[in-house]
Enzyme design. Structure first.
Site, PDB file in Angstrom:
ATOM      1  N   GLY A  78      39.905  38.417  47.827  1.00 55.10           N
ATOM      2  CA  GLY A  78      40.234  36.653  47.799  1.00 55.10           C
ATOM      3  C   GLY A  78      41.495  36.382  48.992  1.00 55.10           C
ATOM      4  O   GLY A  78      42.665  36.790  48.945  1.00 55.10           O
ATOM      5  N   ARG A 142      34.081  41.110  49.531  1.00 56.08           N
ATOM      6  CA  ARG A 142      35.152  42.553  48.416  1.00 56.08           C
ATOM      7  C   ARG A 142      34.479  43.473  48.624  1.00 56.08           C
ATOM      8  O   ARG A 142      33.848  44.587  47.446  1.00 56.08           O
ATOM      9  CB  ARG A 142      34.834  41.764  47.525  1.00 56.08           C
ATOM     10  CG  ARG A 142      35.681  40.706  47.116  1.00 56.08           C
ATOM     11  CD  ARG A 142      35.581  39.892  45.614  1.00 56.08           C
ATOM     12  NE  ARG A 142      36.215  38.948  45.461  1.00 56.08           N
ATOM     13  CZ  ARG A 142      37.636  38.996  45.432  1.00 56.08           C
ATOM     14  NH1 ARG A 142      38.055  39.840  45.515  1.00 56.08           N
ATOM     15  NH2 ARG A 142      38.235  37.836  45.309  1.00 56.08           N
ATOM     16  N   ASP A 172      46.129  45.440  44.842  1.00 55.13           N
ATOM     17  CA  ASP A 172      46.032  46.139  44.938  1.00 55.13           C
ATOM     18  C   ASP A 172      44.858  46.944  45.210  1.00 55.13           C
ATOM     19  O   ASP A 172      44.814  48.079  45.835  1.00 55.13           O
ATOM     20  CB  ASP A 172      46.778  46.403  43.279  1.00 55.13           C
ATOM     21  CG  ASP A 172      45.654  45.420  42.235  1.00 55.13           C
ATOM     22  OD1 ASP A 172      45.128  44.999  42.843  1.00 55.13           O
ATOM     23  OD2 ASP A 172      45.782  46.191  41.488  1.00 55.13           O
ATOM     24  N   ASP A 173      43.926  46.701  44.990  1.00 62.11           N
ATOM     25  CA  ASP A 173      42.404  47.835  45.150  1.00 62.11           C
ATOM     26  C   ASP A 173      42.507  47.806  46.511  1.00 62.11           C
ATOM     27  O   ASP A 173      41.918  48.698  47.352  1.00 62.11           O
ATOM     28  CB  ASP A 173      41.471  47.171  44.185  1.00 62.11           C
ATOM     29  CG  ASP A 173      41.774  47.164  42.666  1.00 62.11           C
ATOM     30  OD1 ASP A 173      42.173  48.367  42.258  1.00 62.11           O
ATOM     31  OD2 ASP A 173      41.389  45.746  42.187  1.00 62.11           O
ATOM     32  N   LYS A 199      48.973  41.350  49.600  1.00 60.71           N
ATOM     33  CA  LYS A 199      48.527  39.993  49.309  1.00 60.71           C
ATOM     34  C   LYS A 199      47.772  40.022  48.269  1.00 60.71           C
ATOM     35  O   LYS A 199      47.489  40.544  47.646  1.00 60.71           O
ATOM     36  CB  LYS A 199      47.332  39.800  51.255  1.00 60.71           C
ATOM     37  CG  LYS A 199      46.758  38.438  50.294  1.00 60.71           C
ATOM     38  CD  LYS A 199      44.897  38.789  50.199  1.00 60.71           C
ATOM     39  CE  LYS A 199      44.553  39.402  49.170  1.00 60.71           C
ATOM     40  NZ  LYS A 199      43.172  39.495  48.708  1.00 60.71           N
ATOM     41  N   THR A 200      47.884  38.614  47.596  1.00 63.18           N
ATOM     42  CA  THR A 200      46.755  37.775  46.325  1.00 63.18           C
ATOM     43  C   THR A 200      48.234  36.788  46.016  1.00 63.18           C
ATOM     44  O   THR A 200      49.587  37.117  45.855  1.00 63.18           O
ATOM     45  CB  THR A 200      46.812  39.494  45.582  1.00 63.18           C
ATOM     46  OG1 THR A 200      46.520  39.041  44.505  1.00 63.18           O
ATOM     47  CG2 THR A 200      48.243  40.240  45.169  1.00 63.18           C
ATOM     48  N   ILE A 201      47.216  36.335  45.797  1.00 60.38           N
ATOM     49  CA  ILE A 201      48.378  34.883  45.032  1.00 60.38           C
ATOM     50  C   ILE A 201      47.886  35.032  43.097  1.00 60.38           C
ATOM     51  O   ILE A 201      49.267  34.450  43.267  1.00 60.38           O
ATOM     52  CB  ILE A 201      47.208  32.864  45.341  1.00 60.38           C
ATOM     53  CG1 ILE A 201      45.724  33.664  44.300  1.00 60.38           C
ATOM     54  CG2 ILE A 201      47.014  32.722  46.513  1.00 60.38           C
ATOM     55  CD1 ILE A 201      45.534  32.450  43.912  1.00 60.38           C
ATOM     56  N   ASP A 202      47.642  36.102  42.757  1.00 59.07           N
ATOM     57  CA  ASP A 202      47.904  36.415  41.496  1.00 59.07           C
ATOM     58  C   ASP A 202      49.291  37.003  41.188  1.00 59.07           C
ATOM     59  O   ASP A 202      50.159  36.791  40.386  1.00 59.07           O
ATOM     60  CB  ASP A 202      46.909  37.303  41.607  1.00 59.07           C
ATOM     61  CG  ASP A 202      45.670  37.308  40.831  1.00 59.07           C
ATOM     62  OD1 ASP A 202      46.091  36.352  41.322  1.00 59.07           O
ATOM     63  OD2 ASP A 202      44.679  37.803  40.437  1.00 59.07           O
ATOM     64  N   LYS A 239      47.133   9.863  25.296  1.00 58.17           N
ATOM     65  CA  LYS A 239      46.078  10.017  24.838  1.00 58.17           C
ATOM     66  C   LYS A 239      45.364  11.284  25.018  1.00 58.17           C
ATOM     67  O   LYS A 239      43.930  11.163  24.532  1.00 58.17           O
ATOM     68  CB  LYS A 239      44.888   8.726  25.269  1.00 58.17           C
ATOM     69  CG  LYS A 239      44.485   8.587  26.105  1.00 58.17           C
ATOM     70  CD  LYS A 239      43.523   7.752  26.237  1.00 58.17           C
ATOM     71  CE  LYS A 239      42.476   7.119  27.619  1.00 58.17           C
ATOM     72  NZ  LYS A 239      41.759   6.123  27.701  1.00 58.17           N
ATOM     73  N   ARG A 249      43.932  37.250  36.768  1.00 56.67           N
ATOM     74  CA  ARG A 249      43.033  37.617  35.845  1.00 56.67           C
ATOM     75  C   ARG A 249      44.285  38.907  35.467  1.00 56.67           C
ATOM     76  O   ARG A 249      43.863  38.905  34.485  1.00 56.67           O
ATOM     77  CB  ARG A 249      41.945  38.267  36.529  1.00 56.67           C
ATOM     78  CG  ARG A 249      41.689  39.505  37.798  1.00 56.67           C
ATOM     79  CD  ARG A 249      41.133  40.413  37.393  1.00 56.67           C
ATOM     80  NE  ARG A 249      41.051  40.765  36.993  1.00 56.67           N
ATOM     81  CZ  ARG A 249      39.620  41.221  35.594  1.00 56.67           C
ATOM     82  NH1 ARG A 249      39.053  40.540  35.688  1.00 56.67           N
ATOM     83  NH2 ARG A 249      40.028  42.219  34.574  1.00 56.67           N
ATOM     84  N   GLU A 308      44.413  32.996  33.281  1.00 53.72           N
ATOM     85  CA  GLU A 308      42.886  33.229  33.145  1.00 53.72           C
ATOM     86  C   GLU A 308      42.015  34.307  32.472  1.00 53.72           C
ATOM     87  O   GLU A 308      41.265  34.703  32.282  1.00 53.72           O
ATOM     88  CB  GLU A 308      42.213  34.014  34.663  1.00 53.72           C
ATOM     89  CG  GLU A 308      41.182  33.548  35.762  1.00 53.72           C
ATOM     90  CD  GLU A 308      40.994  34.316  36.587  1.00 53.72           C
ATOM     91  OE1 GLU A 308      40.065  33.955  37.680  1.00 53.72           O
ATOM     92  OE2 GLU A 308      41.719  34.956  37.399  1.00 53.72           O
ATOM     93  N   ARG A 427      44.067  28.680  47.453  1.00 52.89           N
ATOM     94  CA  ARG A 427      43.697  30.146  48.276  1.00 52.89           C
ATOM     95  C   ARG A 427      43.595  29.917  49.349  1.00 52.89           C
ATOM     96  O   ARG A 427      44.616  30.608  49.948  1.00 52.89           O
ATOM     97  CB  ARG A 427      42.255  30.044  47.500  1.00 52.89           C
ATOM     98  CG  ARG A 427      42.416  30.658  46.041  1.00 52.89           C
ATOM     99  CD  ARG A 427      41.641  32.379  45.852  1.00 52.89           C
ATOM    100  NE  ARG A 427      40.568  32.351  46.246  1.00 52.89           N
ATOM    101  CZ  ARG A 427      39.206  32.721  45.944  1.00 52.89           C
ATOM    102  NH1 ARG A 427      38.997  34.276  45.688  1.00 52.89           N
ATOM    103  NH2 ARG A 427      37.844  32.799  46.938  1.00 52.89           N
TER     104      ARG A 427
END
Length: 551
Positions: A78, A142, A172-173, A199-202, A239, A249, A308, A427
């Site tokens: 991603g 991917r 990581d993967d 890299k990863t925004i997670d 309201k 994830r 998520e 992203r």
């Protein structure tokens, strides 16, 4: 290219880098390393790249007559803000070593390596993408590299282009793939080096040597701006309850960071839910009680942040998912039988082939979510939790719970909901100054590791709450981060994900404040990312890093 006024100004930005990268660099070996777990198994699988030392950089002497380097780069997985600056850093680094050096970008991710699809990245191309968001310079993908024939196809094109090294920019993967590639080529005696960039925004690719993955800073700032805008709207209209699902994830780093930035009424932390062994009903009750308490004060509005990956951390759901993964593992007889069933019969069939407790949970879920758990998986065999509308599931269940409470005289308010999912919005944002600097430094660091002939390393830049001058650049062996985990029903070596630490400073601070934020309206409105102005506004890093490093 048609570009905006902001892009024109950002193109002029010169990323700040550590002092060690401003002149000639000397590599210094540190302590030998071992994997975070399963040392014997990892060492056996990676005999050529296991136990390598940590690497740090120091000022060195200029080496003359450096041979040109030919480097290939892959964007994997991603998107994350700053990827273009990693590539810019690699390009500038190898060109500084020798102007005849060349950088090739493989198109569409790892698949471009296997299919021999690439372009040479020239200065004209690179200059159009400096300090921009996205991965569109060469695209991403991917494709999972896990077969010998794929490695050999990559080696073919590497020999055709006379590549010294591949740089894999990913999570990581993807960096696990980089480590496997490095070992494979080393075992065959090939000269091709493989270097990774985190890299990863997670935010779940982090450890002692990797303080943060790139893109996390920018993405959480984008989401926090949106959350702040929604909070202001909620506080104005008074309201609606806004249930906001946030990307991430496997860990709740994004949710925690956004909570620290914006102070919403409810923030669920998946890791806490798991540790407390909370059921889905207990999570819903916790949320409903906060809604009811605020209603007592006339505040029929609020904001809830939902990670998520929450579903996978609720113990009863985690057990169910694990059983489904085993039952439907790729290539098994049960998976083949499942695929031949009519869709209308699949839930019933699966419920008969798992434990009674898990069957009860599966049958209690809405059909759509049950099918999601059974059918849709990503290339790594994981349930695609981003497609599960957890925010709506929780909103509907809270509504039902409140109706029960109202009937019992425990709730007197009104409950209206709005639902949001923030993921893709962050992203490909234009990288913050921090990510622009950090990513460029990572890329430049990779070029230095390549120049010294290293393989199986990940670029590392630390001390990141200090001014960029004082950042510490170097390299960390990827095997140091690995452990064994079950994937597709089989044990595989993978980089260990970093979850939110419940004894860590960021979570502890959040926990001390969340009661106040729940019942009162303490919203913070961060506003958009600032690129120009005082350093305390433009160069500030995440709340997570500041708390972790006590700054």
């Amino acid at each position: 290219m048609n570009i905006s006024a902001l892009q024109k100004e950002r193109a002029k930005y010169q990323p700040k880098v550590p002092k060690s990268l401003t002149g000639a660099v000397k590599l210094v070996e540190g302590a030998k390393t071992e994997s975070v777990a399963d040392q014997a198994e990892i060492a056996k699988l990676f005999p050529n790249t296991y136990g390598m030392p940590l690497i740090s950089f120091e000022a060195g002497e200029v080496k003359k007559d450096r041979q040109p380097l030919n480097v290939g780069v892959i964007l994997s997985g991603g998107q994350a803000p700053g990827g273009h600056n990693v590539i810019s850093g690699i390009f500038d680094g190898i060109k500084k070593l020798n102007p005849e050096s060349k950088l090739y970008g493989f198109l569409g991710g790892p698949g471009g390596l296997v299919d021999h699809k690439y372009i040479e990245l020239t200065a004209d191309i690179i200059d159009d993408y400096r300090n921009t968001g996205g991965f569109d310079i060469i695209g991403s993908g991917r494709t999972k590299l896990e077969e010998d024939w794929q490695y050999d196809k990559g080696l073919e094109i590497a020999k055709d282009l006379d590549l010294n090294s591949l740089v894999i920019i990913g999570g990581d993967d993807s960096n696990t793939n980089a480590c496997v590639l490095a070992e494979y080529y080393a075992a065959k005696g090939e000269k091709l080096q493989v270097i990774g960039c985190p890299k990863t925004i997670d935010g779940d690719l982090k450890n002692e040597m990797i303080e943060t993955s790139f893109g996390f800073d920018t993405a959480t700032k984008v989401y926090s701006e949106l959350i702040g805008n929604i909070q202001r709207d909620a506080n104005s209209a008074k309201k609606y309850w806004h249930f906001i699902k946030l990307m991430g994830r496997s860990a709740s780093h994004i949710g925690l960071e956004c909570a620290l930035k914006t102070q919403p009424n409810i923030t669920l932390i998946s890791e806490e839910v798991e540790e407390k062994q909370q059921t889905l009903d207990e999570v819903v009750t916790y949320m409903a009680e906060i809604v009811a308490k605020r209603a007592e004060n006339g505040d029929n509005f609020g904001v809830a942040l939902i990670p998520e990956g929450l579903i996978e951390f609720i113990p009863e759901m985690k057990i169910l998912i694990s059983e489904l993964n085993d039952l439907l593992a790729e290539g098994t007889d049960s998976e083949k039988e499942f695929k031949h069933l009519k869709k209308s019969h699949r839930v019933e069939w699966v419920s008969e082939h798992i434990t009674p407790d898990s069957a009860k949970v599966l049958l209690s879920l809405p059909t759509g979510i049950a099918n999601q758990l059974m059918l849709d998986r990503d290339p790594h065999g994981n349930v695609q939790v981003s497609l599960i509308e957890t925010e709506k599931l929780l909103g509907e269940m809270v509504d039902t719970k409140l109706a029960e409470m109202k009937e019992a005289g425990q709730y007197v308010g009104k409950f209206g909901t709005q639902y949001h999912f923030f993921g893709y919005e962050g992203r490909c944002a234009a990288p913050s100054n921090f990510d622009a600097d950090y990513c460029y430094s990572l890329g430049y660091t990779a070029s230095v590791l390549i120049s010294d002939g290293l393989t199986g390393y990940m670029a590392s830049v630390r001390n990141t709450t200090a001014p960029a001058d004082d950042w510490i650049a170097g390299g960390v062996p990827v095997t140091m981060m690995m452990n064994m985990e079950k994937r597709h029903g089989h044990m595989k070596p993978v980089i260990q994900k970093a979850l939110v630490e419940l004894d860590g400073a960021p979570y502890k601070y959040f926990k001390s404040k969340r009661g106040e934020w729940a019942y009162n309206t303490c919203f913070i409105y961060p506003g958009p990312i600032q690129y120009f102005g005082p350093t305390e506004v433009c160069d500030v890093t995440t709340e997570t890093l500041k708390l972790e490093q006590a700054k």
